[in-house]
Design a protein around this motif. Sequence first.
Motif, PDB file in Angstrom:
ATOM      1  N   TYR A 142       1.708   9.295   0.450  1.00  0.00           N
ATOM      2  CA  TYR A 142       1.481  10.710  -0.081  1.00  0.00           C
ATOM      3  C   TYR A 142       2.298  11.722   0.559  1.00  0.00           C
ATOM      4  O   TYR A 142       2.383  12.925   0.077  1.00  0.00           O
ATOM      5  N   GLY A 143       2.373  11.587   1.939  1.00  0.00           N
ATOM      6  CA  GLY A 143       2.880  12.528   2.760  1.00  0.00           C
ATOM      7  C   GLY A 143       4.614  12.703   2.637  1.00  0.00           C
ATOM      8  O   GLY A 143       5.144  13.527   2.534  1.00  0.00           O
ATOM      9  N   PHE A 144       5.298  11.205   2.620  1.00  0.00           N
ATOM     10  CA  PHE A 144       6.726  11.399   2.694  1.00  0.00           C
ATOM     11  C   PHE A 144       7.224  10.419   2.091  1.00  0.00           C
ATOM     12  O   PHE A 144       8.543  10.061   1.756  1.00  0.00           O
ATOM     13  N   ALA A 145       6.691   9.390   1.524  1.00  0.00           N
ATOM     14  CA  ALA A 145       7.226   7.792   0.937  1.00  0.00           C
ATOM     15  C   ALA A 145       6.679   7.460  -0.144  1.00  0.00           C
ATOM     16  O   ALA A 145       5.825   6.389  -0.316  1.00  0.00           O
ATOM     17  N   PRO A 146       6.898   8.048  -1.376  1.00  0.00           N
ATOM     18  CA  PRO A 146       6.230   7.657  -2.667  1.00  0.00           C
ATOM     19  C   PRO A 146       6.333   6.338  -2.909  1.00  0.00           C
ATOM     20  O   PRO A 146       5.530   5.417  -3.796  1.00  0.00           O
ATOM     21  N   ASP A 147       7.530   5.565  -2.417  1.00  0.00           N
ATOM     22  CA  ASP A 147       7.875   4.182  -2.690  1.00  0.00           C
ATOM     23  C   ASP A 147       6.973   3.120  -2.129  1.00  0.00           C
ATOM     24  O   ASP A 147       6.990   1.876  -2.374  1.00  0.00           O
ATOM     25  N   TRP A 148       5.914   3.638  -1.468  1.00  0.00           N
ATOM     26  CA  TRP A 148       4.917   2.883  -0.391  1.00  0.00           C
ATOM     27  C   TRP A 148       3.738   2.735  -1.653  1.00  0.00           C
ATOM     28  O   TRP A 148       2.771   1.958  -1.168  1.00  0.00           O
ATOM     29  N   GLN A 149       3.726   3.234  -2.780  1.00  0.00           N
ATOM     30  CA  GLN A 149       2.683   3.103  -3.665  1.00  0.00           C
ATOM     31  C   GLN A 149       2.268   1.635  -4.153  1.00  0.00           C
ATOM     32  O   GLN A 149       1.029   1.570  -4.046  1.00  0.00           O
ATOM     33  N   PRO A 150       3.149   0.691  -4.249  1.00  0.00           N
ATOM     34  CA  PRO A 150       2.514  -0.702  -4.853  1.00  0.00           C
ATOM     35  C   PRO A 150       1.972  -1.355  -3.457  1.00  0.00           C
ATOM     36  O   PRO A 150       0.872  -1.952  -3.737  1.00  0.00           O
ATOM     37  N   LEU A 151       2.458  -1.085  -2.343  1.00  0.00           N
ATOM     38  CA  LEU A 151       1.551  -1.657  -1.169  1.00  0.00           C
ATOM     39  C   LEU A 151       0.324  -0.818  -0.824  1.00  0.00           C
ATOM     40  O   LEU A 151      -0.565  -1.553  -0.486  1.00  0.00           O
ATOM     41  N   HIS A 152       0.187   0.236  -0.954  1.00  0.00           N
ATOM     42  CA  HIS A 152      -0.933   1.169  -1.007  1.00  0.00           C
ATOM     43  C   HIS A 152      -1.978   0.588  -1.986  1.00  0.00           C
ATOM     44  O   HIS A 152      -3.253   0.393  -1.634  1.00  0.00           O
ATOM     45  N   SER A 153      -1.534   0.447  -3.254  1.00  0.00           N
ATOM     46  CA  SER A 153      -2.531  -0.017  -4.336  1.00  0.00           C
ATOM     47  C   SER A 153      -3.035  -1.434  -3.750  1.00  0.00           C
ATOM     48  O   SER A 153      -4.300  -1.568  -4.060  1.00  0.00           O
ATOM     49  N   THR A 154      -2.058  -2.310  -3.580  1.00  0.00           N
ATOM     50  CA  THR A 154      -2.451  -3.782  -3.109  1.00  0.00           C
ATOM     51  C   THR A 154      -3.656  -3.736  -2.032  1.00  0.00           C
ATOM     52  O   THR A 154      -4.718  -4.272  -1.914  1.00  0.00           O
ATOM     53  N   LEU A 155      -3.225  -2.792  -1.000  1.00  0.00           N
ATOM     54  CA  LEU A 155      -4.050  -2.650   0.279  1.00  0.00           C
ATOM     55  C   LEU A 155      -5.560  -2.235  -0.095  1.00  0.00           C
ATOM     56  O   LEU A 155      -6.637  -2.633   0.450  1.00  0.00           O
ATOM     57  N   SER A 156      -5.472  -1.077  -0.999  1.00  0.00           N
ATOM     58  CA  SER A 156      -6.504  -0.597  -1.498  1.00  0.00           C
ATOM     59  C   SER A 156      -7.644  -1.421  -2.135  1.00  0.00           C
ATOM     60  O   SER A 156      -8.801  -1.528  -2.011  1.00  0.00           O
ATOM     61  N   GLN A 157      -7.036  -2.262  -2.863  1.00  0.00           N
ATOM     62  CA  GLN A 157      -7.972  -3.270  -3.788  1.00  0.00           C
ATOM     63  C   GLN A 157      -8.320  -4.260  -2.874  1.00  0.00           C
ATOM     64  O   GLN A 157      -9.582  -4.886  -2.765  1.00  0.00           O
ATOM     65  N   ILE A 158      -7.553  -4.810  -1.842  1.00  0.00           N
ATOM     66  CA  ILE A 158      -8.004  -5.841  -1.017  1.00  0.00           C
ATOM     67  C   ILE A 158      -9.219  -5.147  -0.009  1.00  0.00           C
ATOM     68  O   ILE A 158     -10.183  -5.901   0.406  1.00  0.00           O
ATOM     69  N   SER A 159      -8.740  -4.015   0.460  1.00  0.00           N
ATOM     70  CA  SER A 159      -9.859  -3.307   1.229  1.00  0.00           C
ATOM     71  C   SER A 159     -11.256  -3.063   0.392  1.00  0.00           C
ATOM     72  O   SER A 159     -12.399  -3.511   0.986  1.00  0.00           O
ATOM     73  N   SER A 160     -11.144  -2.785  -0.798  1.00  0.00           N
ATOM     74  CA  SER A 160     -12.393  -2.766  -1.583  1.00  0.00           C
ATOM     75  C   SER A 160     -13.075  -3.768  -1.749  1.00  0.00           C
ATOM     76  O   SER A 160     -14.608  -4.045  -1.969  1.00  0.00           O
ATOM     77  N   PHE A 161     -12.394  -4.982  -1.715  1.00  0.00           N
ATOM     78  CA  PHE A 161     -13.183  -6.323  -1.558  1.00  0.00           C
ATOM     79  C   PHE A 161     -13.595  -6.934  -0.434  1.00  0.00           C
ATOM     80  O   PHE A 161     -14.549  -7.934  -0.546  1.00  0.00           O
ATOM     81  N   THR A 162     -13.196  -6.357   0.715  1.00  0.00           N
ATOM     82  CA  THR A 162     -13.400  -6.940   1.987  1.00  0.00           C
ATOM     83  C   THR A 162     -14.278  -6.122   2.973  1.00  0.00           C
ATOM     84  O   THR A 162     -15.259  -6.659   3.556  1.00  0.00           O
ATOM     85  N   SER A 163     -13.927  -4.770   3.071  1.00  0.00           N
ATOM     86  CA  SER A 163     -14.248  -3.957   4.078  1.00  0.00           C
ATOM     87  C   SER A 163     -15.837  -3.975   4.023  1.00  0.00           C
ATOM     88  O   SER A 163     -16.388  -4.370   5.099  1.00  0.00           O
ATOM     89  N   LEU A 164     -16.336  -3.251   2.979  1.00  0.00           N
ATOM     90  CA  LEU A 164     -17.829  -3.095   2.768  1.00  0.00           C
ATOM     91  C   LEU A 164     -18.791  -4.386   2.810  1.00  0.00           C
ATOM     92  O   LEU A 164     -19.711  -4.155   3.442  1.00  0.00           O
TER      93      LEU A 164
END
Length: 214
Positions: free
Chosen positions: A59-81
Motif C-alpha cells: 500500500y505504501g509504494f509497491a502495488p505489484d506486491w498485491q498477489p503476495l500480500h493476498s496469499t500471505l493474508s489468507q495463510i495468516s488467517s488460517f494459521t495465526s489465531l
Amino acid sequence: MQYSTALSDGLLALACLASAIWCLLGKGLAADGLRHTRLYICLGFVVPGITAICGAIRYGFAPDWQPLHSTLSQISSFTSLPILGLAAFSLALVRNWGMNTWFTVPLILLLSYQITNLLYLRESWQLTLNMMALALIVSSAALRWWRPLLFAIASGVVTLFLLAGLVVGTEGFIGSLRRVDLFHGLLSLAYPLLAWLLLRLQGYARAEIPVKTL
C-alpha cells in the motif's frame, strides 16, 4: 497509493513482532519445559507480522506486491489465531508438548487451507477455525477460573478479534475512515493483549510442567 493503510499495516506489524519478542524473552517461556511452546507462540505472532509488513510495502509504494500480500493474508488467517489459541489452551492444561506435536499442527492448518480452497469452502472454514481459536482462548481462562484477571484479558482479546472480523471488516468506509485501517488498529491492540494472556498463563503453569513430553 493507500498511505493510511500502509501506516496501519506498519502499526500492526510492529504490534505483532513486538508481541513475538515479548513472548520470546518472557520469563518462564525460556525454561526448557516450555521452549517448544515458546517457538510455537512466536510463529503465531510472526506470521501476521510478516503479512503486515508485506501489506505496508504494497500500500505504501509497491502495488505489484498485491498477489503476495493476498496469499500471505489468507495463510495468516488460517494459521495465526488457531496456533495462538491452541498454545493458550495447552498452557492452561499445563501440557508440555514436544516439537513433533507443535510441528504437525501448522502443517495440518496449511493442508486444510489448500483443500478448502480447492473445494471453494475457504471462507466458511476460515471462520470456523478462528471461532474455534477464540473459544480455546476463552476456555484457557475458564480453566483457571480462580484467576479473574485471566478471564478479563481473554474477554478483551476475543472482543477485539470479533469486532475486527465480524463488525468492521476490510471493505468500504466508516465515515471518512477506511474499514481496513480500523481493522488493523483493532488487531494492533488484540495481539499484544493476547501476548499478555499467554505470558500470564505460562507464569501460572511453570511450577506444574510435567516432565514427560508428547
